[in-house]
Design an enzyme around this catalytic site. Structure first.
Site, PDB file in Angstrom:
ATOM      1  N   LYS A 154      98.071  82.388 102.378  1.00 60.93           N
ATOM      2  CA  LYS A 154      99.101  83.020 103.218  1.00 60.93           C
ATOM      3  C   LYS A 154      98.425  83.899 104.259  1.00 60.93           C
ATOM      4  O   LYS A 154      97.700  84.826 103.935  1.00 60.93           O
ATOM      5  CB  LYS A 154     100.053  83.881 102.394  1.00 60.93           C
ATOM      6  CG  LYS A 154     101.219  84.362 103.259  1.00 60.93           C
ATOM      7  CD  LYS A 154     102.023  85.471 102.645  1.00 60.93           C
ATOM      8  CE  LYS A 154     101.566  86.846 103.018  1.00 60.93           C
ATOM      9  NZ  LYS A 154     101.670  87.181 104.458  1.00 60.93           N
ATOM     10  N   GLU A 166      89.676  92.542  97.376  1.00 64.96           N
ATOM     11  CA  GLU A 166      88.843  93.248  98.339  1.00 64.96           C
ATOM     12  C   GLU A 166      89.770  94.215  99.039  1.00 64.96           C
ATOM     13  O   GLU A 166      90.610  93.802  99.835  1.00 64.96           O
ATOM     14  CB  GLU A 166      88.200  92.231  99.289  1.00 64.96           C
ATOM     15  CG  GLU A 166      86.862  92.712  99.820  1.00 64.96           C
ATOM     16  CD  GLU A 166      87.036  93.556 101.054  1.00 64.96           C
ATOM     17  OE1 GLU A 166      87.228  94.785 100.900  1.00 64.96           O
ATOM     18  OE2 GLU A 166      87.005  93.001 102.135  1.00 64.96           O
ATOM     19  N   CYS A 216      87.902  97.761 106.438  1.00 62.41           N
ATOM     20  CA  CYS A 216      87.822  98.307 105.086  1.00 62.41           C
ATOM     21  C   CYS A 216      86.512  99.055 104.878  1.00 62.41           C
ATOM     22  O   CYS A 216      86.441  99.970 104.082  1.00 62.41           O
ATOM     23  CB  CYS A 216      87.968  97.187 104.066  1.00 62.41           C
ATOM     24  SG  CYS A 216      86.993  95.751 104.473  1.00 62.41           S
ATOM     25  N   GLU A 274      92.587 106.458 103.384  1.00 62.31           N
ATOM     26  CA  GLU A 274      92.198 105.444 104.358  1.00 62.31           C
ATOM     27  C   GLU A 274      93.172 105.509 105.527  1.00 62.31           C
ATOM     28  O   GLU A 274      94.358 105.219 105.367  1.00 62.31           O
ATOM     29  CB  GLU A 274      92.233 104.054 103.714  1.00 62.31           C
ATOM     30  CG  GLU A 274      91.808 102.955 104.665  1.00 62.31           C
ATOM     31  CD  GLU A 274      91.740 101.573 104.011  1.00 62.31           C
ATOM     32  OE1 GLU A 274      92.744 101.146 103.407  1.00 62.31           O
ATOM     33  OE2 GLU A 274      90.681 100.923 104.112  1.00 62.31           O
TER      34      GLU A 274
END
Ligand code: NAI
Ligand code: MG
Length: 489
Positions: free
Chosen positions: A179, A253, A288, A390
């Site tokens: 996806k 991840e 990331c 983050e």
């Protein structure tokens, strides 16, 4: 929304280009031009997921029997075809993500070629073991594919991340339903077109749709035998719960808040360039592995900060397709507002000082898209949301240190553990520090991206499993079968 030249794309299920079962489409916005639609893609739901997974399941039987090196050769053909269209692919990536062509999108397109070639090359290395037992017994292991892999990816390096799921999964003999992210499916569909020309139907299936409508049914599908996800830690937890329901393996991840530690001997222009690269300013910080906490030794603090600001000011922000620009735009309005709210919090916080950038202008060319300037804050300590969470934007926070043990503690005081960066000419010291950092990927005097062939992945809440290497392919995309034969008749 304004609609310029809208193309209507289809998704790939069982080798065919299809609409969604519900016949609905959704629009993809150009993040560098608010309110401008660049394409429409099918809005896939559970029914489409089921069709794709069934197709992948059927294709698996014959795909797993294709000799591994032949599967590898097909991946090479895909890589060559991507290479031949890399300029066009890079433009698509830049247009849908807002990532600058010059600094990011071209590199990503090249990275896609590199990753697919690499896994094509190592496809034949899926070797098993034999055990030294007596003459009567023979015991060996072999590496077998799982079957249908369910992959879900984000938008920040969409085609690179698609390649990182597709290539090792296929090399190892699995089939895949992937996806794409709802914000950036167009480059992935370009890759899908190439795959469809080269591979048997059903081996690669690409769906376009939203998280809960399409991602979740994929995670829940009983025929999916392994999940691989890249994205936020929050969504990773949801997917992991689904994996737990069926006891299937999962690779994750996830996010990061990676530290950079600068020692007193690293006060140089070159280090500053690398620190900015590690911060991923040129990707608007939407990475990331962004080194978004900068721990600067007190003895060089003032001089380093002064030079850093001077250099960061030079980064050109603007139209991602214009190759004079180093930085493009944030992916969408939601992320833009989220980053802005962190910037506002920094500006209003008594302990935090704004050194560069800040909230975006309300008028002028930069207000036409989700553009933000490189933003640097300073704080005397790191017990702050801005230093813990983050942000996924071009926001760097600088914190002073003077004791090595203390700075390592600060660096490790995070739920995340993806990357870390150490800056010093003293290699012994750097290696000692590297050993103590809780991060899956440590770079010493280097701020660049991952290297294909070198395992990459997170400690702690940054993830489970590794990517980018032969070892990670074996670990993530195969299971071991142990076989024993007794020669006594
Ligand atoms: P997200 O993690 O929600 O989305 C990533 C993918 O997961 C997309 O394909 C999305 O459709 C899918 N997804 C979302 N909810 C799902 C669900 N319930 N079930 C199955 N699939 C689902 O990330 P999003 O919303 O785009 O960004 C939010 C934050 O996530 C960012 O601000 C950033 O902090 C972090 N992020 C981290 C990334 C990384 O590489 N570590 C990449 C993208 C986002
Ligand atoms: Mg989300």
């Amino acid at each position: 929304m304004k609609t310029e030249t809208i193309t209507r794309e289809l998704m790939l299920i069982n080798g065919k280009w299809t609409e969604a079962a519900g016949k609905e489409f959704f629009q993809i916005e150009n993040p560098a031009k608010r309110g401008t639609v660049i394409a429409e893609v099918p809005r896939a739901t559970a029914e489409d997921v089921d069709n794709a997974v069934q197709a992948a399941n059927e294709a698996f039987d014959s795909w797993r029997k294709v000799p591994a090196r032949e599967r590898g050769r097909m991946l090479w053909k895909i890589a060559d075809a991507v290479d031949a269209q890399f300029e066009e692919l890079a433009r698509t990536i830049a247009t849908e993500t807002g990532n600058a062509l010059k600094t990011q999108a071209k590199g990503e397109a090249k990275g896609v070629v590199d990753v697919i070639r690499y896994f094509g090359g190592v496809a034949g290395e899926l070797k098993g073991e034999t055990l030294p037992v007596d003459n009567q017994l023979f015991a060996y292991t072999q590496r077998e594919p799982y079957g249908v892999i369910g992959g879900i990816i984000p938008w920040n390096a969409p085609v690179q991340l698609a390649a990182l799921k597709i290539a090792p999964a296929l090399a190892a003999g699995n089939t895949i339903v992937l996806k794409a992210a709802e914000d950036a499916p167009l480059g992935v569909l370009k890759l899908a077109k190439i795959c469809a020309d080269i591979l048997p139907p059903g081996v690669v299936n690409i769906l376009t749709g939203f998280g809960e409508e399409c991602g979740l049914p994929l995670a829940k599908h009983p025929l999916v035998r392994k999940l691989t996800f890249t994205g936020s830690t929050q969504t990773g937890k949801i997917i992991m719960h689904e994996a737990a329901e069926r006891i299937i393996p999962i690779s994750l991840e996830l996010g990061g808040k990676s530290p950079q530690i600068v020692y007193p001997d690293a006060d140089s222009e070159k280090v500053i360039d690398n620190v900015m690269s590690a911060m991923r300013f040129a990707r608007q910080g939407q990475s990331c592995s962004a080194g978004s906490r900068l721990y600067l030794h007190k003895s060089i603090y003032d001089s380093f900060v002064e030079k850093l600001i001077a250099k960061a000011k030079l980064l050109q922000v603007g139209d991602p397709l214009d190759e004079n620009n180093d930085m493009g735009s944030i992916i969408n309005e939601k992320q833009y507002n989220k980053v802005c709210s962190y910037i506002e919090e920094g500006i209003n916080h008594p302990d935090i000082e704004l050194l560069l950038g800040g909230l975006p202008p309300a008028e002028g060319p930069l207000s036409e898209g989700y553009f933000l300037e490189p933003t640097i804050f300073a704080a005397p300590h790191d017990d702050l949301r801005l230093a813990k969470e983050e942000i996924f934007g071009p926001v760097l926070i600088v914190i002073p240190w003077d004791d090595e043990e203390e700075v390592i503690k600060m660096a490790n005081r995070s739920d995340y553990g993806l990357a870390a960066f150490i800056w010093t000419k003293d290699t012994t010291r750097a290696m000692r520090t590297a050993n103590l950092l809780e991060a899956g990927w440590v770079q010493i005097n280097r701020g660049g991206g991952m290297m294909t062939g070198h395992s990459y992945g997170g400690y702690k809440q940054s993830g489970i499993g590794r990517e980018y290497s032969l070892e990670s392919m074996i670990e993530s995309f195969t299971q071991t079968k142990s076989i024993m034969i007794d020669f006594d008749e």
